[in-house]
Design a protein around this motif. Structure first.
Motif, PDB file in Angstrom:
ATOM      1  N   SER A 240       0.920  -1.405   0.501  1.00 49.91           N
ATOM      2  CA  SER A 240       0.173  -0.192   0.034  1.00 49.91           C
ATOM      3  C   SER A 240       0.619   0.935  -0.007  1.00 49.91           C
ATOM      4  O   SER A 240       1.845   1.475   0.827  1.00 49.91           O
ATOM      5  CB  SER A 240      -1.031  -0.072   1.129  1.00 49.91           C
ATOM      6  OG  SER A 240      -1.576   1.110   1.283  1.00 49.91           O
ATOM      7  N   SER A 262      -3.216   4.547  -1.007  1.00 48.08           N
ATOM      8  CA  SER A 262      -4.172   4.908  -0.367  1.00 48.08           C
ATOM      9  C   SER A 262      -5.268   6.967  -1.962  1.00 48.08           C
ATOM     10  O   SER A 262      -4.325   7.646  -0.942  1.00 48.08           O
ATOM     11  CB  SER A 262      -3.346   6.000   0.860  1.00 48.08           C
ATOM     12  OG  SER A 262      -2.964   4.144   1.625  1.00 48.08           O
ATOM     13  N   HIS A 264      -8.613   8.656  -1.099  1.00 45.34           N
ATOM     14  CA  HIS A 264      -9.161   8.834   0.171  1.00 45.34           C
ATOM     15  C   HIS A 264      -9.894  10.562  -0.194  1.00 45.34           C
ATOM     16  O   HIS A 264     -10.722  10.739   1.080  1.00 45.34           O
ATOM     17  CB  HIS A 264      -8.331   9.224   1.397  1.00 45.34           C
ATOM     18  CG  HIS A 264      -7.540   7.982   2.207  1.00 45.34           C
ATOM     19  ND1 HIS A 264      -8.038   6.315   2.115  1.00 45.34           N
ATOM     20  CD2 HIS A 264      -6.369   8.318   2.210  1.00 45.34           C
ATOM     21  CE1 HIS A 264      -7.367   6.242   2.884  1.00 45.34           C
ATOM     22  NE2 HIS A 264      -5.938   6.615   2.947  1.00 45.34           N
TER      23      HIS A 264
HETATM   24  N1  SAH Z   1       1.994   4.446   4.185  1.00 47.33           N
HETATM   25  C1  SAH Z   1       1.421   3.656   3.586  1.00 47.33           C
HETATM   26  C2  SAH Z   1       1.095   2.278   4.393  1.00 47.33           C
HETATM   27  C3  SAH Z   1       0.477   2.151   5.553  1.00 47.33           C
HETATM   28  S1  SAH Z   1      -0.846   2.927   5.556  1.00 47.33           S
HETATM   29  C4  SAH Z   1      -0.476   4.237   2.937  1.00 47.33           C
HETATM   30  O1  SAH Z   1      -0.369   5.256   3.162  1.00 47.33           O
HETATM   31  O2  SAH Z   1      -0.915   3.890   1.800  1.00 47.33           O
HETATM   32  C5  SAH Z   1      -2.171   1.578   5.358  1.00 47.33           C
HETATM   33  C6  SAH Z   1      -3.027   2.216   5.413  1.00 47.33           C
HETATM   34  O3  SAH Z   1      -4.196   2.375   6.532  1.00 47.33           O
HETATM   35  C7  SAH Z   1      -3.068   3.519   4.063  1.00 47.33           C
HETATM   36  O4  SAH Z   1      -4.665   3.236   3.799  1.00 47.33           O
HETATM   37  C8  SAH Z   1      -3.739   4.438   5.397  1.00 47.33           C
HETATM   38  O5  SAH Z   1      -3.746   5.618   4.142  1.00 47.33           O
HETATM   39  C9  SAH Z   1      -4.925   3.904   6.191  1.00 47.33           C
HETATM   40  N2  SAH Z   1      -4.445   4.520   7.792  1.00 47.33           N
HETATM   41  C10 SAH Z   1      -4.289   5.089   8.054  1.00 47.33           C
HETATM   42  N3  SAH Z   1      -4.756   5.730   9.108  1.00 47.33           N
HETATM   43  C11 SAH Z   1      -6.367   5.685   8.841  1.00 47.33           C
HETATM   44  C12 SAH Z   1      -7.216   5.614  10.282  1.00 47.33           C
HETATM   45  N4  SAH Z   1      -6.780   6.365  11.717  1.00 47.33           N
HETATM   46  N5  SAH Z   1      -7.970   5.136   9.741  1.00 47.33           N
HETATM   47  C13 SAH Z   1      -8.509   4.585   8.622  1.00 47.33           C
HETATM   48  N6  SAH Z   1      -7.159   4.041   8.030  1.00 47.33           N
HETATM   49  C14 SAH Z   1      -6.126   4.761   8.011  1.00 47.33           C
END
Ligand code: SAH
Ligand code: SF4
Length: 404
Positions: A240, A262, A264
């Motif tokens: 990811s 990611s 969002h």
């Molecule tokens: N750095 C990478 C992988 C780690 S985060 C990335 O950002 O993709 C893994 C996933 O969790 C990502 O999709 C991120 O956006 C999500 N995520 C981060 N914080 C979150 C939260 N508080 N609630 C739900 N998902 C979250």
């Protein structure tokens, strides 16, 4: 230093006395997590002659990644002098279990301590195991902390302490398999129906941005996916990224694992705020990298992750925007209810809103499972991971400069 006398006593004929032996303390050098080439170098360093290297590498590979050996002493078919010399020269692994938390839903979170590298101090990293009916997923970290500051992510409140080495990334898998009794010969098979193992899937969704540690992540994935060792199918490994556009093509071309983005948000103004890296690589560039992702097909879809934040990115117009944005890309959408953490500046969308959003995406022909939050009671759910390296308030975090 390895004891060459031991090797000689073992009548390893071709051993030359002037072999240079690597000191055990050499940074990051350990047996678990090493690639075949590195194991070959380690064997050569303790004096194993060139014509034996391939055979010894195969033996070590089996002990480390199929049997989950915890010490070179267990490696019964490796000549005793070689075992002893290796054990004296290189640690098998370096992670130490600090705490294990088990959620009421069966999710487990392990805090692992890893040794200092360079001038830094020892670090701590989190790894999470999520059991489900049809599979068991291990969520692995790639960095301690993160340089990026996504405003909804707990890890983003922690500064980057350091990249993990390839060995440290692989060791999380080896550690978890051991802890769950998941190595061959350890227990009767009771794991997921898909693979017969407790860990059937690995996701690089723990702490850190994997594409800011690409070389180590790539090396680690090659070990994790090796069919004669840990044997996780590349179809069951997902990386990811928050959208490091220049590196995305290399994931498909060089690692061959599944990709999750990611996303969002569907408009740059909002994504700039949520994922500040968007200012550097805006949505249009990110989508272009997805459209040209090597190996993309209906059988190998990109997963778009979309965290549901109340009143921020969860309108029906956003849902329609999402469908428009990914049109033509073989994709699935993973809607993630926002997981709150202490001091987090957002709320999760209402359930009705999430359902209405999912409905629009579904009707456009995209699978859009809503990710059930797992392990929330132990702060193990997505985005809740964070080890204790530095504390920042939400305000301080927002005041930080955007991602480098
Ligand atoms: N750095 C990478 C992988 C780690 S985060 C990335 O950002 O993709 C893994 C996933 O969790 C990502 O999709 C991120 O956006 C999500 N995520 C981060 N914080 C979150 C939260 N508080 N609630 C739900 N998902 C979250
Ligand atoms: Fe880093 Fe990913 Fe968290 Fe963003 S969501 S701060 S990239 S770990």
């Amino acid at each position: 230093m390895a004891n060459l006398a031991l090797l000689k006593r073992g009548a390893q004929r071709a051993i030359t006395p002037d072999v240079t032996v690597m000191p055990a303390a050499q940074e990051g050098v350990q047996l678990v997590g090493a690639t075949r080439e590195e194991l070959g170098e380690q064997l050569a360093a303790v004096g194993v002659p060139p014509h034996q290297i391939k055979m010894r590498v195969a033996q070590l590979w089996h002990w480390l990644y199929v049997r989950g050996a915890q010490s070179t002493d267990e490696m019964a078919n490796v000549a005793r002098p070689v075992r002893d010399a290796l054990g004296a020269a290189f640690p098998l692994g370096s992670a130490e279990l600090v705490t294990e938390q088990i959620s009421s839903d069966g999710t487990r979170k392990w805090l692992l301590r890893l040794p200092a590298r360079g001038t830094g101090a020892p670090v701590e990293v989190e790894t999470v195991y999520i059991p489900e009916d049809s599979r068991g997923t291990l969520c692995v970290s790639s960095q301690v902390g993160c340089t990026l500051n996504c405003t909804f992510c707990h890890t983003g409140t922690q500064r980057l302490v350091r990249n993990l080495t390839a060995g440290e990334i692989v060791e999380q898998v080896v550690f978890a398999r051991r802890r769950l009794g998941d190595f061959s010969g350890e227990r009767p098979v009771t794991g997921s129906p898909a693979t017969g193992r407790m860990i059937s899937n690995v996701v690089l969704m723990g702490m850190g941005e994997p594409l800011y540690n690409f070389d180590n992540v790539k090396a680690a994935l090659s070990v994790i996916a090796d069919g004669e060792g840990l044997s996780l199918s590349k179809r069951r490994i997902t990386l990811s990224t928050s959208g490091v556009v220049p590196m995305i093509g290399r994931v498909g071309a060089e690692c061959g694992v599944m990709l999750a983005i990611s996303l969002h948000a569907v408009r740059d103004e909002i994504r700039d705020e949520l994922v500040p890296l968007n200012k550097k690589y805006p949505i249009a560039e990110l989508m272009e990298a997805c459209r040209t992702y090597p190996g993309l097909s209906n059988a190998r879809r990109i997963t778009f992750e979309y965290v549901m934040l109340k009143g921020v990115n969860d309108s029906l117009a956003d849902a329609r925007g999402l469908v428009d944005l990914i049109r033509g890309i073989p994709a699935k959408i993973n809607l993630i209810p926002f997981n709150a953490w202490p001091g987090s500046p957002y709320e999760c969308s209402d359930w009705d809103t999430i359902e209405a959003f999912a409905d629009i995406v579904n009707r456009a022909g995209y699978a859009s499972p809503v990710r059930t939050p797992r392990g929330q009671d132990i702060l193990a759910a997505c985005g809740q991971l964070r080890s204790e390296s530095q504390k920042l308030s939400a305000r301080e975090r927002r005041a930080l400069a955007p991602a480098p």
